[in-house]
Design a protein around this motif. Structure first.
Motif, PDB file in Angstrom:
ATOM      1  N   VAL A 148     -69.651  47.479 -39.792  1.00  0.00           N
ATOM      2  CA  VAL A 148     -69.544  48.416 -38.597  1.00  0.00           C
ATOM      3  C   VAL A 148     -69.871  47.544 -37.786  1.00  0.00           C
ATOM      4  O   VAL A 148     -69.219  47.158 -35.844  1.00  0.00           O
ATOM      5  CB  VAL A 148     -69.621  49.416 -38.911  1.00  0.00           C
ATOM      6  CG1 VAL A 148     -69.922  50.652 -37.290  1.00  0.00           C
ATOM      7  CG2 VAL A 148     -68.671  50.110 -40.331  1.00  0.00           C
ATOM      8  N   GLN A 149     -71.207  47.271 -37.793  1.00  0.00           N
ATOM      9  CA  GLN A 149     -72.084  46.883 -36.760  1.00  0.00           C
ATOM     10  C   GLN A 149     -71.703  44.867 -36.290  1.00  0.00           C
ATOM     11  O   GLN A 149     -71.463  44.384 -35.124  1.00  0.00           O
ATOM     12  CB  GLN A 149     -73.603  46.449 -36.855  1.00  0.00           C
ATOM     13  CG  GLN A 149     -74.355  47.497 -36.907  1.00  0.00           C
ATOM     14  CD  GLN A 149     -75.658  47.310 -37.992  1.00  0.00           C
ATOM     15  OE1 GLN A 149     -76.327  45.768 -38.146  1.00  0.00           O
ATOM     16  NE2 GLN A 149     -76.241  48.181 -38.251  1.00  0.00           N
ATOM     17  N   ARG A 150     -70.885  44.201 -36.975  1.00  0.00           N
ATOM     18  CA  ARG A 150     -70.200  43.056 -36.311  1.00  0.00           C
ATOM     19  C   ARG A 150     -68.575  43.652 -35.393  1.00  0.00           C
ATOM     20  O   ARG A 150     -68.976  42.227 -34.625  1.00  0.00           O
ATOM     21  CB  ARG A 150     -69.604  42.456 -37.726  1.00  0.00           C
ATOM     22  CG  ARG A 150     -70.941  41.619 -38.199  1.00  0.00           C
ATOM     23  CD  ARG A 150     -70.561  40.325 -39.318  1.00  0.00           C
ATOM     24  NE  ARG A 150     -68.921  40.920 -40.120  1.00  0.00           N
ATOM     25  CZ  ARG A 150     -69.793  41.652 -41.474  1.00  0.00           C
ATOM     26  NH1 ARG A 150     -71.119  41.440 -42.454  1.00  0.00           N
ATOM     27  NH2 ARG A 150     -68.540  41.986 -42.376  1.00  0.00           N
ATOM     28  N   GLU A 166     -74.295  49.670 -46.907  1.00  0.00           N
ATOM     29  CA  GLU A 166     -75.022  48.835 -46.510  1.00  0.00           C
ATOM     30  C   GLU A 166     -73.880  47.735 -46.315  1.00  0.00           C
ATOM     31  O   GLU A 166     -73.863  47.017 -44.762  1.00  0.00           O
ATOM     32  CB  GLU A 166     -76.221  47.722 -46.970  1.00  0.00           C
ATOM     33  CG  GLU A 166     -77.166  48.503 -47.697  1.00  0.00           C
ATOM     34  CD  GLU A 166     -78.791  48.292 -47.882  1.00  0.00           C
ATOM     35  OE1 GLU A 166     -78.518  46.727 -48.252  1.00  0.00           O
ATOM     36  OE2 GLU A 166     -79.289  48.680 -48.824  1.00  0.00           O
ATOM     37  N   ALA A 175     -68.613  46.308 -33.993  1.00  0.00           N
ATOM     38  CA  ALA A 175     -68.854  46.733 -33.470  1.00  0.00           C
ATOM     39  C   ALA A 175     -69.280  45.789 -32.090  1.00  0.00           C
ATOM     40  O   ALA A 175     -69.023  45.782 -30.646  1.00  0.00           O
ATOM     41  CB  ALA A 175     -69.976  47.112 -32.960  1.00  0.00           C
ATOM     42  N   LYS A 176     -70.069  44.727 -31.808  1.00  0.00           N
ATOM     43  CA  LYS A 176     -70.396  43.304 -31.646  1.00  0.00           C
ATOM     44  C   LYS A 176     -69.462  43.041 -30.864  1.00  0.00           C
ATOM     45  O   LYS A 176     -69.250  41.849 -29.826  1.00  0.00           O
ATOM     46  CB  LYS A 176     -70.855  42.565 -32.114  1.00  0.00           C
ATOM     47  CG  LYS A 176     -72.946  42.937 -32.752  1.00  0.00           C
ATOM     48  CD  LYS A 176     -73.480  41.977 -33.353  1.00  0.00           C
ATOM     49  CE  LYS A 176     -74.497  42.887 -33.312  1.00  0.00           C
ATOM     50  NZ  LYS A 176     -75.199  41.332 -33.936  1.00  0.00           N
ATOM     51  N   ASP A 216     -72.202  48.830 -43.381  1.00  0.00           N
ATOM     52  CA  ASP A 216     -72.551  49.624 -42.607  1.00  0.00           C
ATOM     53  C   ASP A 216     -72.455  47.847 -41.481  1.00  0.00           C
ATOM     54  O   ASP A 216     -72.699  48.210 -39.929  1.00  0.00           O
ATOM     55  CB  ASP A 216     -73.941  50.186 -42.773  1.00  0.00           C
ATOM     56  CG  ASP A 216     -75.124  50.112 -41.209  1.00  0.00           C
ATOM     57  OD1 ASP A 216     -74.205  50.437 -39.754  1.00  0.00           O
ATOM     58  OD2 ASP A 216     -76.311  49.676 -41.292  1.00  0.00           O
ATOM     59  N   GLN A 217     -72.886  46.762 -41.929  1.00  0.00           N
ATOM     60  CA  GLN A 217     -73.317  45.768 -41.681  1.00  0.00           C
ATOM     61  C   GLN A 217     -71.439  44.953 -40.816  1.00  0.00           C
ATOM     62  O   GLN A 217     -71.591  44.648 -40.240  1.00  0.00           O
ATOM     63  CB  GLN A 217     -73.492  44.405 -42.504  1.00  0.00           C
ATOM     64  CG  GLN A 217     -74.920  44.437 -43.092  1.00  0.00           C
ATOM     65  CD  GLN A 217     -75.155  43.978 -43.883  1.00  0.00           C
ATOM     66  OE1 GLN A 217     -74.692  43.321 -44.631  1.00  0.00           O
ATOM     67  NE2 GLN A 217     -76.478  43.584 -44.507  1.00  0.00           N
TER      68      GLN A 217
END
Length: 154
Positions: free
Chosen positions: A37-39, A31, A41-42, A34-35
């Motif tokens: 990678v999302q940051r 998790e 990407a943003k 995943d967080q």
């Protein structure tokens, strides 16, 4: 010591990530990854300018300002215009570069660069927006006409 389920390397029982391949070893680590990678990407997409204090916006210019809105947010007509601009611009640049010794090719080169969508947005940043597509198409037409006239005249 236990083997990593991804690469079979021996890792410590308390390790959260594999030291060989970086794979997460438990749900909490997965998790967290995943967080992260999302940051990232943003930030790459230009979302870091509105918060977080990342390096997404120097002097208030974000990636979205330079590259425009995402293709999903454009209407079908705008996507067609953008694709056509890229094809026309790059084709004109290629033709100009193949004939670069002719003085008319320099105007063709300028016209090809002017019609590209990133050029339109970059030139518009100092005035706080983007130039109209029609203005850039007119500039392209002027440069191409001058280039063709000089190409055949000289």
């Amino acid at each position: 010591m236990k083997p990593c389920p991804r690469c079979e390397a021996s890792i410590d029982d308390s390790a959260r990530f594999c030291s060989q391949c970086g794979a997460p070893q438990n749900e909490e680590a997965a998790e967290e990854l995943d967080q992260y990678v999302q940051r990232q990407a943003k930030q790459v997409a230009g979302g870091a300018g509105s918060g977080g204090g990342g390096n997404g916006g120097r002097d208030g210019v974000t990636a979205a300002d330079v590259f425009g809105v995402a293709a999903e947010e454009l209407t079908e007509r705008e996507q067609l215009w953008r694709r056509g601009s890229y094809v026309l611009g790059y084709a004109t640049v290629v033709v100009a570069l193949t004939q670069i010794t002719n003085p008319g090719a320099w105007f063709l080169l300028l016209g090809g660069i002017a019609i590209l969508p990133p050029t339109r947005r970059l030139l518009g940043l100092p005035v706080g927006g983007t130039f109209k597509r029609e203005a850039m198409a007119g500039l392209y037409a002027v440069f191409v006409v001058l280039g063709v006239v000089l190409f055949f005249a000289l």
